[in-house]
Design an enzyme around this catalytic site. Structure first.
Site, mmCIF file in Angstrom:
data_model
loop_
_atom_site.group_PDB
_atom_site.id
_atom_site.type_symbol
_atom_site.label_atom_id
_atom_site.label_comp_id
_atom_site.label_asym_id
_atom_site.label_seq_id
_atom_site.Cartn_x
_atom_site.Cartn_y
_atom_site.Cartn_z
ATOM 1 N N ASP A 1 16.087 6.199 85.363
ATOM 2 C CA ASP A 1 17.229 5.561 85.999
ATOM 3 C C ASP A 1 16.737 4.194 86.506
ATOM 4 O OD1 ASP A 1 19.727 5.223 87.420
ATOM 5 O OD2 ASP A 1 18.673 5.842 89.236
ATOM 6 N N ASP B 1 18.479 1.942 89.417
ATOM 7 C CA ASP B 1 18.621 1.728 90.856
ATOM 8 C C ASP B 1 18.006 2.874 91.660
ATOM 9 O OD1 ASP B 1 21.297 -0.467 91.201
ATOM 10 O OD2 ASP B 1 20.692 0.343 89.266
#
EC number: 3.1.3.3
Length: 212
Positions: free
Chosen positions: A11, A13
């Site tokens: 991922d 963020d």
């Protein structure tokens, strides 16, 4: 066809990056507190991710494109990311990022961090050069993250059992479930409970001993 020994997908963020980029953009609109509360609810899995993202992107309406230069300058890479990507490459692996965030930031930052491929959302822009408050195209949600990991693995000739998914929020759970190894990193409680392993320190170099 490019082949690899294994695939690591992160991922962006709060995983690859320390920040939630949408909150940094919201700063430019003076609406960070509102967007931050909505982001946290989405990451805990309390609201539908796509619906939440559309709502948060509406709060960015009118932010000039030029402000994204300031946002990119503020984004901080997570500790250990350079060591992890280098170790993956040394072992013949590929690093991917699939994000509910935005290409407008990742296109510049991802290659500088050693990421080989990435997928994210795009922000619609007005004719006047400001954010339109809409997502341009399909939203990268939990299902899109999972399908992207599997598609990349297939393209690279990597069996699903030799994939690693690393994430922090509820929208990473599907991706973590289809991967050979799902790692919770800097994660919300629901994600820690369902991951194969939890990385305690907020340092991506901690993943290196787990690489094939």
């Amino acid at each position: 066809m490019t082949t690899a020994r294994f695939l690591v997908v992160l991922d962006a963020d709060s995983t690859l990056l320390q920040d939630e980029v949408i909150e940094l953009i919201a700063d430019e609109a003076g609406r960070r507190a509102e967007v931050q509360a909505a982001t946290e609810a989405a990451m805990r899995g309390e609201v539908d991710f796509a619906m939440s993202l559309r709502s948060r992107v509406r709060a960015l309406t009118g932010v000039p494109l030029g402000a994204l230069d300031h946002v990119r300058s503020r984004v901080r890479a997570t500790a250990g990311v350079g060591e992890l990507t280098a170790a993956v490459h040394e072992r013949g692996g590929v690093v991917g990022v699939v994000s509910g965030g935005f290409h407008e930031v990742l296109d510049e930052i991802a290659p500088a961090l050693g990421v080989d491929r990435w997928r994210a959302n795009r922000l619609a822009v007005t004719a006047g050069g400001a954010l339109a408050g809409e997502v341009d195209g399909d939203i990268v949600d939990a299902e899109a993250k999972a399908s992207t990991l599997l598609a990349w693995a297939d393209e690279l000739g990597v069996p699903a059992t030799r994939t690693i998914a690393i994430g922090d929020g509820a929208n990473d759970l599907r991706m973590m479930a289809v991967a050979g190894l799902g790692l919770a990193f800097n994660a919300k409680p629901a994600v820690r409970q369902r991951a194969d392993l939890v990385i305690g320190a907020v340092d991506l170099a901690q993943v290196i001993p787990l690489l094939p």
